[in-house]
Design an enzyme around this catalytic site. Structure first.
Site, mmCIF file in Angstrom:
data_model
loop_
_atom_site.group_PDB
_atom_site.id
_atom_site.type_symbol
_atom_site.label_atom_id
_atom_site.label_comp_id
_atom_site.label_asym_id
_atom_site.label_seq_id
_atom_site.Cartn_x
_atom_site.Cartn_y
_atom_site.Cartn_z
ATOM 1 N N CYS A 62 0.819 -1.213 0.000
ATOM 2 C CA CYS A 62 0.000 0.000 0.000
ATOM 3 C C CYS A 62 0.850 1.257 0.000
ATOM 4 C CB CYS A 62 -0.932 0.000 1.205
ATOM 5 S SG CYS A 62 -0.058 -0.149 2.788
ATOM 6 N N HIS A 330 -1.538 1.056 7.119
ATOM 7 C CA HIS A 330 -1.932 1.236 5.730
ATOM 8 C C HIS A 330 -1.544 2.619 5.222
ATOM 9 C CE1 HIS A 330 -4.061 0.152 2.169
ATOM 10 N NE2 HIS A 330 -5.062 0.992 2.320
ATOM 11 N N ASN A 351 -7.798 5.030 -2.182
ATOM 12 C CA ASN A 351 -7.215 3.797 -1.664
ATOM 13 C C ASN A 351 -6.650 2.963 -2.812
ATOM 14 O OD1 ASN A 351 -6.450 1.882 0.195
ATOM 15 N ND2 ASN A 351 -8.513 1.399 0.890
#
Length: 391
Positions: A62, A330, A351
């Site tokens: 991520c 994250h 995201n």
């Protein structure tokens, strides 16, 4: 940061700014599921240019997806045509440098997919960059990232190298390690053609992308450390032992607000383990009452519309970090600002889990959540108010 998602695969093609904005706007207009979208009415106030939502697959990369998306937005902001940057090239370079420290530390360092936002800038500066079309990292027969086998092989190899009985290391171990990366992710081309010109990864970063690594700064809030100077960033995935610029909690949102107002997006590292972070519903906030004290009805209606929030303090923030209820889970990208039907502000967050929720891969996050659960942000230095960073 090593959050992994395996569902809802997207093609790896880049979509330029207007399309990326339209994906969010269209999600606000229709195609609603019976979820929070019935109770929230979001209106974008600032909606900055960015590339399309990607999917990190079954990999804890991520940080690379969000960091590279941030750089792509920086290209757009500077008036350049954005490149779909190869996130796995950045990850591969990171694994090589992490392996060196892992061996130097005799294995006393976390190993795995995880990294930090500063890794993207550091690898860009050291190794350059590649377009996705040149290096997709899928050299092992899958259509999305699946790093489980590779990481097991890499860690086993490194542990074996550390425990060898020769009494000392040879330089060959780095070549052997790189060969494993080549096998799983593909060899890195020495040169490649892009839009009619030949580049190396370094010249591509320097000449075509043209961003300067020194323009970017990572900030955090660690209240028990000196303020307005760089301090050690104490999270497990900080394998490079980098320092971040330490600011007060309210400064984090002040920097983000100033950045968005002036056309800069922000890289965001955060905890996403809270019950009040709902990817499916596309909303994150700080409830007035702790989840464990809620009734069944209160739990079931957490995302049926705007709710009052708890006040957040620096003491709360530090306690959550110290007792492991805030972890470095994250990385995402803050690309805008919206208001709900009551006038409350939320950050619009991009995201890297594909278009797999109610908002086509986006999330609406309150400022209190960002203050409470952020571990770090990455921003262009020019977007920081002078009273916070004089540089």
């Amino acid at each position: 940061m090593k959050k992994t998602v395996m569902t809802f695969v997207l093609a790896g093609m880049v979509g330029f700014s207007a399309l990326a904005q339209d994906d969010l706007i269209n999600s606000l207009k229709g195609n609603q599921s019976l979820t929070a979208k019935e109770g929230f009415q979001f209106t974008p106030v600032i909606n900055l240019d960015r590339t399309s939502v990607k999917n990190q697959g079954s990999s804890g990369t991520c940080w690379s997806y969000s960091g590279n998306s941030f750089l792509e937005s920086e290209m757009i902001r500077e008036g350049k045509e954005p490149v779909d940057l190869a996130e796995i090239y950045t990850a591969r370079c990171t694994y090589i440098e992490k392996a060196k420290n892992y061996v130097r530390m005799h294995g006393n360092l976390g190993w795995g997919d995880g990294g930090a936002l500063h890794d993207v800038v550091n690898m860009y500066d050291q190794y350059g960059a590649l377009p996705q079309e040149v290096y997709n990292g899928l050299n092992y027969g899958t259509d999305i990232n699946r790093f489980g086998e590779m990481q097991s092989a890499l860690k086993g190899m490194l542990d074996g190298i550390i425990k060898n009985k020769n009494g000392q290391l040879t330089p060959n171990w780095i070549k052997a390690f790189t060969a494993v990366l080549d096998s799983y992710l593909g060899e890195v081309p020495e040169t490649f053609e892009y839009k009619g010109k030949t580049y190396t990864p370094k010249t591509f970063a320097d000449e075509y992308i043209g961003l300067k690594a020194d323009d970017y700064l990572e900030l955090s809030c660690i209240p028990n450390e000196p303020m307005y100077e760089k301090v050690f960033f104490p999270v497990p995935d900080n394998w490079s032992f980098d320092y971040t610029y330490n600011v007060h909690m309210d400064d984090l949102t002040a920097v983000i607000d100033n950045a968005l107002k002036n056309g800069y997006t922000v890289g965001w590292a955060t905890d996403v383990s809270e019950k009040s972070f709902s990817w499916k519903n596309g909303v994150a906030y700080v409830p007035e009452m702790d989840y464990k004290y809620m009734t069944s009805e209160e739990k079931e209606t957490m995302f049926n519309g705007p709710k009052p929030e708890a006040e957040v303090t620096e003491a709360m923030r530090q306690e959550a970090f110290d007792n492991y209820t805030t972890t470095d889970d994250h990385g995402m990208q803050i690309v805008g600002l919206a208001k709900d039907q009551l006038g409350k502000e939320y950050y619009i967050v991009k995201n890297s889990w594909g278009a797999s929720n109610d908002y086509n891969g986006y999330l609406f996050v309150t400022k209190n959540f960002v203050k409470y659960k952020s571990t770090a942000i990455l921003v262009n230095k020019n977007a920081i108010p002078k009273k916070i960073y004089k540089g």
